[in-house]
Write a protein that holds these residues in place. Structure first.
Motif, PDB file in Angstrom:
ATOM      1  N   GLY A  30       0.940  -1.195  -0.228  1.00 51.04           N
ATOM      2  CA  GLY A  30      -0.195  -0.166   0.131  1.00 51.04           C
ATOM      3  C   GLY A  30       0.879   1.175  -0.012  1.00 51.04           C
ATOM      4  O   GLY A  30       1.963   1.178   0.024  1.00 51.04           O
ATOM      5  N   GLY A  81      -7.078   6.778   3.917  1.00 53.77           N
ATOM      6  CA  GLY A  81      -7.227   5.304   4.125  1.00 53.77           C
ATOM      7  C   GLY A  81      -7.217   4.798   5.664  1.00 53.77           C
ATOM      8  O   GLY A  81      -7.516   5.717   6.548  1.00 53.77           O
ATOM      9  N   GLU A  82      -6.597   3.650   5.784  1.00 53.46           N
ATOM     10  CA  GLU A  82      -6.787   2.988   6.915  1.00 53.46           C
ATOM     11  C   GLU A  82      -5.684   3.725   7.959  1.00 53.46           C
ATOM     12  O   GLU A  82      -4.687   3.650   7.785  1.00 53.46           O
ATOM     13  CB  GLU A  82      -6.499   1.456   7.150  1.00 53.46           C
ATOM     14  CG  GLU A  82      -6.371   0.793   8.122  1.00 53.46           C
ATOM     15  CD  GLU A  82      -5.885  -0.497   8.304  1.00 53.46           C
ATOM     16  OE1 GLU A  82      -6.205  -1.360   9.428  1.00 53.46           O
ATOM     17  OE2 GLU A  82      -5.619  -1.018   7.154  1.00 53.46           O
ATOM     18  N   ALA A 111      -3.443   3.292   2.152  1.00 52.01           N
ATOM     19  CA  ALA A 111      -4.557   2.743   1.018  1.00 52.01           C
ATOM     20  C   ALA A 111      -3.763   1.635   0.552  1.00 52.01           C
ATOM     21  O   ALA A 111      -2.561   1.669   0.090  1.00 52.01           O
ATOM     22  CB  ALA A 111      -4.951   3.968   0.200  1.00 52.01           C
ATOM     23  N   ARG A 142      -5.628  10.007  -1.550  1.00 46.56           N
ATOM     24  CA  ARG A 142      -6.580   8.597  -1.364  1.00 46.56           C
ATOM     25  C   ARG A 142      -5.625   8.099  -0.182  1.00 46.56           C
ATOM     26  O   ARG A 142      -6.206   7.281   0.714  1.00 46.56           O
ATOM     27  CB  ARG A 142      -6.254   7.601  -2.392  1.00 46.56           C
ATOM     28  CG  ARG A 142      -7.004   7.825  -3.731  1.00 46.56           C
ATOM     29  CD  ARG A 142      -6.895   6.860  -4.800  1.00 46.56           C
ATOM     30  NE  ARG A 142      -6.970   5.604  -4.567  1.00 46.56           N
ATOM     31  CZ  ARG A 142      -6.509   4.613  -5.147  1.00 46.56           C
ATOM     32  NH1 ARG A 142      -5.936   4.809  -6.415  1.00 46.56           N
ATOM     33  NH2 ARG A 142      -6.744   3.323  -4.696  1.00 46.56           N
ATOM     34  N   ALA A 143      -4.309   8.125  -0.120  1.00 42.84           N
ATOM     35  CA  ALA A 143      -3.634   7.638   0.979  1.00 42.84           C
ATOM     36  C   ALA A 143      -4.032   8.084   2.515  1.00 42.84           C
ATOM     37  O   ALA A 143      -4.088   7.388   3.404  1.00 42.84           O
ATOM     38  CB  ALA A 143      -2.110   7.601   0.701  1.00 42.84           C
ATOM     39  N   THR A 203      -1.568   6.731   8.030  1.00 35.27           N
ATOM     40  CA  THR A 203      -2.611   6.207   7.225  1.00 35.27           C
ATOM     41  C   THR A 203      -2.376   5.406   5.727  1.00 35.27           C
ATOM     42  O   THR A 203      -1.266   5.901   5.145  1.00 35.27           O
ATOM     43  CB  THR A 203      -4.007   7.101   6.650  1.00 35.27           C
ATOM     44  OG1 THR A 203      -3.366   7.855   5.948  1.00 35.27           O
ATOM     45  CG2 THR A 203      -4.693   7.787   7.918  1.00 35.27           C
TER      46      THR A 203
END
Length: 279
Positions: A13, A52-53, A25, A48-49, A23
């Protein structure tokens, strides 16, 4: 932006870091920083990153920020004090040599001490990454072709390096070029990455300590000079040289050995840490 190629739980990722928050992605497409830089889609990938999580940075395995750099161009003797300790003249033109992407490793991965040598040395360096094609670029425009900066340890096998006037062998042993962890976009740093403290530590002991404004050829000069005889492409990596304090120049010499830990830290860019392991 601060971006890194990572893996977690077997998934690749793209990580983003904002303050202390990290975070990720996931997916091979989002993690392909080489392609994003070439295509001009880095901002979108970073967005996007960042969405992310949320993860614990310690749970991540870091890969070199770029996987397929077309050119990894290194500068030798680019700090006057390092040239002096090497008993060499301060160069009037950049002393350049090449590394290959195949021997690069990420933050946390072991730098391998080769079976064939006991002279594995450290070199803490700043990296500039090209973001826009550059050919015959004047110095006044050179920094517009640089998209970001990172940290590098130019692990050097000194006896092989000094076998010939060309340094290729000693600079290209497998798993000796440490790179990362973060790729920091140019807008987050002083122009040309100048005035930043750079320090190398071996087992916690400070071995090199300087400022990037001590470089003989700064980033803008280097981009301009290189572009006068070759074309720099997006994703090319410029490794900007090391200050004094290398192990070879010490009395007695200090070389890295199995079990050591080496760190290179550059102010506002990041900390690159690697253990040393026997091949």
């Amino acid at each position: 932006m601060r971006l890194a190629r990572v893996t977690k739980d077997g998934k690749i990722g793209l990580a983003a870091k904002t303050g202390d928050k990290v975070t990720v992605a996931y997916g091979a497409d989002i993690a392909d920083l080489d392609s994003h830089i070439a295509a001009g889609t880095l901002d979108a990938a970073g967005t996007r990153a960042a969405a992310g999580e949320a993860v614990d940075e310690a749970a991540l395995t870091f890969l070199p920020p770029l996987a397929r750099a077309g050119k990894v161009i290194c500068l030798g003797l680019n700090y006057a004090d390092h040239a002096a300790e090497a008993d060499m003249e301060v160069p009037e033109f950049p002393t350049i040599f090449a590394r290959f992407s195949s021997n690069l490793i990420g933050h946390g991965a072991p730098i391998l001490k080769p079976k064939t040598s006991g002279q594995l040395d450290y070199e803490g360096e700043m990296v500039a990454v090209i973001g826009k094609r550059a050919k015959n670029v004047p110095a006044s425009e050179a920094l517009s072709h640089v998209m970001g900066y990172s940290v590098f340890n130019d692990g050097s096998v000194r006896d092989y390096q000094l076998k010939t006037p060309q340094w290729t062998a000693g600079k290209n042993f497998d798993d000796t070029g440490s790179f990362g962890p973060w790729l920091v976009t140019a807008d987050e740093l002083p122009a040309g990455g100048e005035g930043l403290k750079i320090e190398t530590r071996l087992n916690g002991n400070v071995m090199q300590s300087a400022s990037t404004d001590q470089m003989i050829f700064n980033v803008e000069q280097t981009v301009s000079l290189l572009s006068s005889f070759l074309t720099l492409e997006p994703g090319d990596v410029l490794v900007m040289g090391t200050p004094s304090g290398i192990g070879l120049a010490r009395k007695p010499p200090v070389f890295m050995k199995d079990g050591d830990v080496v760190e290179v830290e550059i102010e506002n860019i990041g900390l690159l840490r690697n253990p040393i392991a026997a091949e």
